[in-house]
Design an enzyme around this catalytic site. Structure first.
Site, PDB file in Angstrom:
ATOM      1  N   GLU A  11      -2.451  -3.338   2.120  1.00  0.00           N
ATOM      2  CA  GLU A  11      -2.194  -2.219   3.021  1.00  0.00           C
ATOM      3  C   GLU A  11      -2.750  -0.911   2.440  1.00  0.00           C
ATOM      4  O   GLU A  11      -2.273  -0.427   1.407  1.00  0.00           O
ATOM      5  CB  GLU A  11      -0.692  -2.103   3.253  1.00  0.00           C
ATOM      6  N   HIS A  33      -0.930  -1.488   7.954  1.00  0.00           N
ATOM      7  CA  HIS A  33      -0.123  -2.590   7.405  1.00  0.00           C
ATOM      8  C   HIS A  33      -0.778  -3.946   7.713  1.00  0.00           C
ATOM      9  O   HIS A  33      -0.233  -4.761   8.479  1.00  0.00           O
ATOM     10  CB  HIS A  33       1.273  -2.512   8.028  1.00  0.00           C
TER      11      HIS A  33
HETATM   12  O1  TA6 Z   1       4.611  -2.839   3.276  1.00  0.00           O
HETATM   13  C1  TA6 Z   1       5.636  -3.609   2.709  1.00  0.00           C
HETATM   14  C2  TA6 Z   1       6.949  -3.283   3.385  1.00  0.00           C
HETATM   15  O2  TA6 Z   1       7.286  -1.934   3.207  1.00  0.00           O
HETATM   16  C3  TA6 Z   1       8.023  -4.218   2.847  1.00  0.00           C
HETATM   17  O3  TA6 Z   1       8.963  -3.525   2.034  1.00  0.00           O
HETATM   18  C4  TA6 Z   1       8.637  -4.814   4.109  1.00  0.00           C
HETATM   19  O4  TA6 Z   1       9.687  -4.004   4.564  1.00  0.00           O
HETATM   20  C5  TA6 Z   1       7.429  -4.799   5.019  1.00  0.00           C
HETATM   21  O5  TA6 Z   1       6.851  -3.518   4.796  1.00  0.00           O
HETATM   22  C6  TA6 Z   1       7.702  -5.096   6.464  1.00  0.00           C
HETATM   23  O6  TA6 Z   1       8.436  -4.056   7.063  1.00  0.00           O
HETATM   24  P1  TA6 Z   1       8.891  -4.259   8.613  1.00  0.00           P
HETATM   25  O7  TA6 Z   1       9.602  -2.982   8.979  1.00  0.00           O
HETATM   26  O8  TA6 Z   1       7.638  -4.476   9.402  1.00  0.00           O
HETATM   27  O9  TA6 Z   1       9.768  -5.477   8.621  1.00  0.00           O
END
Ligand code: TA6
Length: 316
Positions: free
Chosen positions: A292, A186
């Site tokens: 990501e 991420h």
């Molecule tokens: O990768 C994008 C995502 O899935 C978004 O939908 C948002 O939820 C982001 O990840 C961040 O997630 P987190 O659990 O780190 O707040």
């Protein structure tokens, strides 16, 4: 060894060679950092094996990290490169993963530092260092094990060279029953101005638009970010075709993948940034974009004794 807080601990290198990569522990052995003789550096929190800093040879930070990111192990890090495993998002309809928290447990578990390997070279410009981290069902806390009772081990490697940063994951099924998982890196990339960003390399790719009722769409041309953006792409071109982040027409990042078939593009924009307590400053969304690399469309099945390997390389 007397363990004084924040006392960096240099790990030995072969004497007599020109300057080599340095690897140190710090913050009461909760962080591992590495620096190349050419100046590049990386820092990883053992909590989540989260890369929290990647600097180029001029000391410029290349990853975005929230000013309010928790770095004390109390919650997943807001920024850097959190590791998503064994589920992306939440999966209420997937029985085996339905009890897990958003993005799974890898990013909020304590990983072990397994060691370093560096290219001991006579030429500083071709040195590199690889740091290995481990998590397994044997080291997982009981509460998590009760939610995902499979026997597994993961080796997560972070490799720093003068040209790029790579992260790779090897997941092994050490048990006697198959399991399904998703995984994703991420990555929060630091940029100057989101309004000047274009993402290329995903043209003609199908994607799920999570800010438009999860509609299935096809990417036309390069991607500009003009509001909350949350898209899961299945790139039309192969993983070795770079996804390129450009700022005012100049490429600032290039990401290639190995065996990670999907790419998520995310920017929370104003409202979502305002709603995240650990997202600071609130206009920080203008200075970051998440590209990501992962395998998150559907599930990867790992049979007993099998292993899965996936990797990304980010060049700047
Ligand atoms: O990768 C994008 C995502 O899935 C978004 O939908 C948002 O939820 C982001 O990840 C961040 O997630 P987190 O659990 O780190 O707040």
């Amino acid at each position: 060894m007397v363990d004084r807080p924040n006392k960096p601990t240099a790990l030995a290198t072969t004497p007599g060679l020109p300057p080599q990569p340095q690897v140190n522990f710090s913050h009461s052995n909760s962080r591992v950092s590495a620096a190349l003789p050419t100046g590049e550096s990386v820092e990883i929190l053992l909590y989540g094996a989260t890369v929290i800093s990647w600097k180029n040879r001029f000391g410029i930070e290349r990853l975005w990290l929230s000013d309010a990111a928790k770095l004390d192990g109390s919650k997943a890090v807001r920024g850097g490169i959190p590791l998503v495993f064994p589920v992306f998002g939440t999966a209420p309809d997937h029985a085996a993963s339905s009890k897990l928290p958003q993005h799974g447990f890898a990013r909020n578990s304590r990983w072990e530092f397994l060691g370093k390997s560096s290219s001991e070279s006579t030429s500083p410009s071709d040195t590199s260092v690889k740091l290995d981290f481990g998590l397994s069902s044997a080291t997982l806390d009981d509460a998590t094990k009760s939610k995902w009772p499979y026997t597994f081990s993961i080796i997560y490697s972070v490799t720093l060279t003068p040209e790029n940063l790579s992260t790779s994951i090897v997941v092994t099924n050490d048990g006697d029953q198959p399991f399904e998982f998703q995984t994703l890196m991420h990555t929060y990339l630091r940029i100057d101005d989101i309004s000047k960003i274009q993402v290329s390399g995903l043209e003609d790719s199908e994607y799920v638009d999570k800010v438009d009722a999860a509609k299935a769409k096809t990417q036309s041309g390069a991607i500009s970010i003009i509001g909350e953006t949350d898209r899961v792409y299945t790139p039309a071109k192969g993983p070795s075709t770079p996804v390129v982040v450009s700022e005012e027409g100049e490429a600032v990042f290039s990401i290639v993948r190995d065996n990670l078939k999907d790419v998520v593009v995310w920017n929370p924009w104003t409202d979502k940034a305002a709603g995240m307590g650990d997202f600071e400053p609130k206009d920080g969304f203008k200075k970051m974009i998440c590209i990501e690399a992962g395998s998150v469309n559907g599930w990867t099945t790992l049979d007993p004794g099998d292993a899965f390997e996936g990797a990304q390389t980010i060049s700047d």
